[in-house]
Design an enzyme around this catalytic site. Structure first.
Site, PDB file in Angstrom:
ATOM      1  N   HIS A  10     110.874  31.857  -6.581  1.00  0.00           N
ATOM      2  CA  HIS A  10     110.217  33.166  -6.531  1.00  0.00           C
ATOM      3  C   HIS A  10     109.153  33.226  -5.435  1.00  0.00           C
ATOM      4  CE1 HIS A  10     106.455  31.683  -8.284  1.00  0.00           C
ATOM      5  NE2 HIS A  10     107.205  30.973  -9.111  1.00  0.00           N
ATOM      6  N   GLU A  88     109.961  28.240 -15.737  1.00  0.00           N
ATOM      7  CA  GLU A  88     109.165  27.177 -15.144  1.00  0.00           C
ATOM      8  C   GLU A  88     108.838  26.117 -16.195  1.00  0.00           C
ATOM      9  OE1 GLU A  88     108.327  25.147 -13.069  1.00  0.00           O
ATOM     10  OE2 GLU A  88     106.969  26.158 -11.672  1.00  0.00           O
TER      11      GLU A  88
END
Length: 206
Positions: A10, A88
């Protein structure tokens, strides 16, 4: 058959900018992060690849990167699956702290061990080994079959969840993977052989 797999971390998030442990917290992209996501879309368009399916995490920064990238790329309606397995690494009690605050509380050496070891988790969180154990079954059950069936596949996710995939694809060891850095918003283009090993790898620098 084109067995295409593209991985994109990202774009820069608000907490990346503030040097905070983010983990499963859900900050948005910064203006730079938005620009990075769009630039990734342009780089992929220039490279001449297209996509049949996308996968992203349960977190806004990865989802927004996917959306911005696809809009810039010209495939805004691509089918995208969101799944928590691609989230994550969970930093537990470190989440929301900056690196200096964490060092004050636990000491530089301990925080470095949590960040850069393979199998030592922070309090209440995941080690990289734990993250790999979460990500790889999803890759093997959902993402890899799509790629091997000829679906050109895009994944937008996070530094550590993508490390888990790269560990398998690049045949990295637990000793080498923790120190590998992944730039935000830079596409990594893999083409796989029928046996799921890597035929070629290209990093599309902006």
């Amino acid at each position: 058959m084109d067995r295409l797999l593209v991985l994109v971390r990202h774009g820069q998030s608000e907490w990346n900018l503030q040097n905070l442990f983010t983990g499963w917290k859900d900050p948005d992209l910064t203006d730079l992060g938005v620009s990075e996501a769009k630039a990734a879309g342009r780089a992929l368009k220039t490279a001449g690849v297209g996509f049949d399916i996308g996968f992203t995490s349960d977190l806004l920064r990865a989802q927004r990167t996917m959306k911005l990238l696809l809009a810039e790329f010209g495939q805004p309606d691509l089918q995208v699956t969101k799944n928590v397995s691609l989230n994550e690494r969970d930093y537990g009690d470190l989440s929301g702290l900056n690196k200096a605050e964490a060092a004050q509380q636990w000491g530089d050496e301990q925080v470095h061990l949590w960040r850069r070891s393979y199998d030592v988790p922070p309090p209440g969180g995941e080690s990289l080994k734990d993250t790999v154990a979460r990500v790889l079954p999803y890759y093997c059950q959902e993402i890899l079959p799509a790629v091997l069936n000829g679906k050109r596949t895009l994944v937008t996710a996070h530094g550590n969840s993508l490390r888990a995939l790269i560990m398998v694809l690049d045949k990295l060891t637990p000793k080498t993977i923790p120190g590998m850095e992944l730039a935000t918003g830079v596409p990594i283009v893999y083409r796989l052989k029928a046996d799921s090993t890597v035929e070629s790898k290209q990093v599309l620098e902006p």
